[in-house]
Design a protein around this motif. Structure first.
Motif, PDB file in Angstrom:
ATOM      1  N   GLY A  96      35.363 -14.494  44.141  1.00 38.51           N
ATOM      2  CA  GLY A  96      35.572 -14.638  42.310  1.00 38.51           C
ATOM      3  C   GLY A  96      34.596 -15.375  41.764  1.00 38.51           C
ATOM      4  O   GLY A  96      35.202 -14.695  40.281  1.00 38.51           O
ATOM      5  N   GLU A  97      33.980 -15.761  42.246  1.00 36.31           N
ATOM      6  CA  GLU A  97      33.136 -17.089  41.233  1.00 36.31           C
ATOM      7  C   GLU A  97      32.310 -16.046  40.626  1.00 36.31           C
ATOM      8  O   GLU A  97      31.181 -14.836  41.533  1.00 36.31           O
ATOM      9  N   LEU A  98      31.770 -16.477  39.575  1.00 33.82           N
ATOM     10  CA  LEU A  98      30.722 -15.543  38.943  1.00 33.82           C
ATOM     11  C   LEU A  98      29.432 -16.291  38.788  1.00 33.82           C
ATOM     12  O   LEU A  98      29.919 -17.456  38.956  1.00 33.82           O
ATOM     13  N   GLU A  99      27.837 -15.991  38.671  1.00 31.37           N
ATOM     14  CA  GLU A  99      26.778 -16.720  38.975  1.00 31.37           C
ATOM     15  C   GLU A  99      26.753 -17.371  37.575  1.00 31.37           C
ATOM     16  O   GLU A  99      27.068 -16.888  36.085  1.00 31.37           O
ATOM     17  N   GLU A 100      25.772 -18.056  37.196  1.00 31.32           N
ATOM     18  CA  GLU A 100      25.424 -19.243  36.606  1.00 31.32           C
ATOM     19  C   GLU A 100      24.932 -17.935  35.043  1.00 31.32           C
ATOM     20  O   GLU A 100      23.971 -17.031  35.916  1.00 31.32           O
ATOM     21  N   GLY A 101      25.254 -17.622  33.970  1.00 35.14           N
ATOM     22  CA  GLY A 101      25.028 -16.754  32.855  1.00 35.14           C
ATOM     23  C   GLY A 101      26.054 -15.183  33.268  1.00 35.14           C
ATOM     24  O   GLY A 101      25.511 -14.555  32.256  1.00 35.14           O
ATOM     25  N   GLN A 102      26.765 -15.373  34.252  1.00 38.71           N
ATOM     26  CA  GLN A 102      27.068 -14.044  34.390  1.00 38.71           C
ATOM     27  C   GLN A 102      28.827 -13.822  33.308  1.00 38.71           C
ATOM     28  O   GLN A 102      29.275 -14.994  34.242  1.00 38.71           O
ATOM     29  N   GLU A 103      28.950 -12.583  32.734  1.00 40.58           N
ATOM     30  CA  GLU A 103      29.993 -12.711  32.200  1.00 40.58           C
ATOM     31  C   GLU A 103      31.033 -11.778  33.034  1.00 40.58           C
ATOM     32  O   GLU A 103      30.304 -10.554  33.372  1.00 40.58           O
ATOM     33  N   THR A 104      32.122 -11.509  32.216  1.00 37.06           N
ATOM     34  CA  THR A 104      32.851 -10.555  32.930  1.00 37.06           C
ATOM     35  C   THR A 104      32.668  -9.510  31.836  1.00 37.06           C
ATOM     36  O   THR A 104      32.739  -9.334  30.707  1.00 37.06           O
ATOM     37  N   ALA A 105      32.498  -8.354  32.749  1.00 41.04           N
ATOM     38  CA  ALA A 105      32.805  -6.717  31.789  1.00 41.04           C
ATOM     39  C   ALA A 105      34.138  -6.358  30.915  1.00 41.04           C
ATOM     40  O   ALA A 105      34.913  -7.411  31.502  1.00 41.04           O
ATOM     41  N   ALA A 106      33.791  -6.577  29.186  1.00 40.78           N
ATOM     42  CA  ALA A 106      35.071  -6.146  29.176  1.00 40.78           C
ATOM     43  C   ALA A 106      36.191  -4.861  29.179  1.00 40.78           C
ATOM     44  O   ALA A 106      35.599  -4.167  29.787  1.00 40.78           O
ATOM     45  N   ARG A 107      37.532  -4.813  29.188  1.00 30.53           N
ATOM     46  CA  ARG A 107      38.309  -3.015  29.936  1.00 30.53           C
ATOM     47  C   ARG A 107      37.686  -2.366  28.385  1.00 30.53           C
ATOM     48  O   ARG A 107      38.190  -2.805  27.554  1.00 30.53           O
TER      49      ARG A 107
END
Length: 84
Positions: A37-48
Protein backbone atom coordinates in the motif's frame (compact mmCIF):
# COMPACT_ATOMS: atom_id res chain seq x y z
CA UNK A 1 4.67 -16.75 -8.52
CA UNK A 2 8.04 -15.11 -8.08
CA UNK A 3 8.94 -15.95 -11.68
CA UNK A 4 5.73 -14.36 -12.94
CA UNK A 5 6.30 -11.14 -10.98
CA UNK A 6 10.03 -10.86 -11.71
CA UNK A 7 10.06 -7.95 -14.19
CA UNK A 8 7.39 -5.95 -12.32
CA UNK A 9 9.65 -4.85 -9.48
CA UNK A 10 7.59 -6.69 -6.85
CA UNK A 11 9.97 -8.11 -4.26
CA UNK A 12 9.54 -11.29 -2.24
CA UNK A 13 11.37 -12.74 0.73
CA UNK A 14 11.68 -16.40 1.61
CA UNK A 15 9.25 -17.75 4.21
CA UNK A 16 10.69 -21.26 4.46
CA UNK A 17 9.40 -24.74 3.67
CA UNK A 18 5.90 -25.62 4.85
CA UNK A 19 3.52 -28.54 4.51
CA UNK A 20 0.19 -27.36 3.19
CA UNK A 21 -3.06 -29.00 4.16
CA UNK A 22 -4.39 -31.10 1.28
CA UNK A 23 -1.20 -30.91 -0.80
CA UNK A 24 1.49 -33.58 -0.84
CA UNK A 25 5.04 -32.77 0.25
CA UNK A 26 6.49 -29.51 1.50
CA UNK A 27 6.42 -26.24 -0.41
CA UNK A 28 8.77 -23.27 -0.45
CA UNK A 29 6.74 -20.18 0.44
CA UNK A 30 7.55 -16.52 -0.05
CA UNK A 31 6.14 -13.33 1.46
CA UNK A 32 5.59 -10.04 -0.28
CA UNK A 33 8.45 -7.78 0.78
CA UNK A 34 7.40 -4.34 1.96
CA UNK A 35 3.95 -2.81 2.23
CA UNK A 36 2.08 -3.00 -1.08
CA UNK A 37 0.00 0.00 0.00
CA UNK A 38 2.99 2.32 0.27
CA UNK A 39 3.81 4.62 -2.60
CA UNK A 40 7.38 5.27 -3.57
CA UNK A 41 8.60 8.84 -3.17
CA UNK A 42 7.26 11.03 -5.98
CA UNK A 43 4.78 8.36 -7.13
CA UNK A 44 1.16 9.45 -7.46
CA UNK A 45 -1.97 7.34 -7.51
CA UNK A 46 -3.73 7.08 -10.82
CA UNK A 47 -7.08 8.78 -11.10
CA UNK A 48 -9.99 6.41 -11.58
CA UNK A 49 -11.16 6.64 -15.18
CA UNK A 50 -14.61 8.00 -15.88
CA UNK A 51 -16.83 5.32 -17.36
CA UNK A 52 -19.46 6.05 -19.97
CA UNK A 53 -22.89 4.38 -19.93
CA UNK A 54 -21.79 1.41 -22.05
CA UNK A 55 -18.71 0.78 -19.89
CA UNK A 56 -20.77 0.91 -16.67
CA UNK A 57 -23.26 -1.58 -18.16
CA UNK A 58 -20.42 -3.96 -19.10
CA UNK A 59 -18.92 -3.75 -15.60
CA UNK A 60 -22.31 -4.58 -14.02
CA UNK A 61 -22.78 -7.47 -16.45
CA UNK A 62 -19.29 -8.86 -15.72
CA UNK A 63 -19.86 -8.67 -11.96
CA UNK A 64 -23.17 -10.55 -12.19
CA UNK A 65 -22.10 -13.15 -14.76
CA UNK A 66 -20.79 -15.79 -12.31
CA UNK A 67 -24.08 -15.82 -10.36
CA UNK A 68 -26.13 -15.95 -13.56
CA UNK A 69 -24.02 -18.82 -14.90
CA UNK A 70 -24.47 -20.80 -11.65
CA UNK A 71 -28.22 -20.28 -11.75
CA UNK A 72 -28.46 -21.35 -15.39
CA UNK A 73 -26.30 -24.39 -14.67
CA UNK A 74 -28.57 -25.44 -11.81
CA UNK A 75 -31.69 -24.92 -13.92
CA UNK A 76 -30.27 -26.95 -16.82
CA UNK A 77 -29.20 -29.86 -14.60
CA UNK A 78 -31.53 -32.87 -14.87
CA UNK A 79 -33.54 -33.63 -11.72
CA UNK A 80 -31.73 -35.81 -9.21
CA UNK A 81 -28.17 -35.01 -10.34
CA UNK A 82 -26.11 -33.22 -7.74
CA UNK A 83 -28.92 -33.24 -5.19
CA UNK A 84 -28.05 -34.38 -1.68
Amino acid sequence: MKALCGPTGIAFREAGEHELKGLPGSWALALLDGDPGELEEGQETAARPELNLTDRAMVRFARRLPAVARTLGRAARPAGIGAN
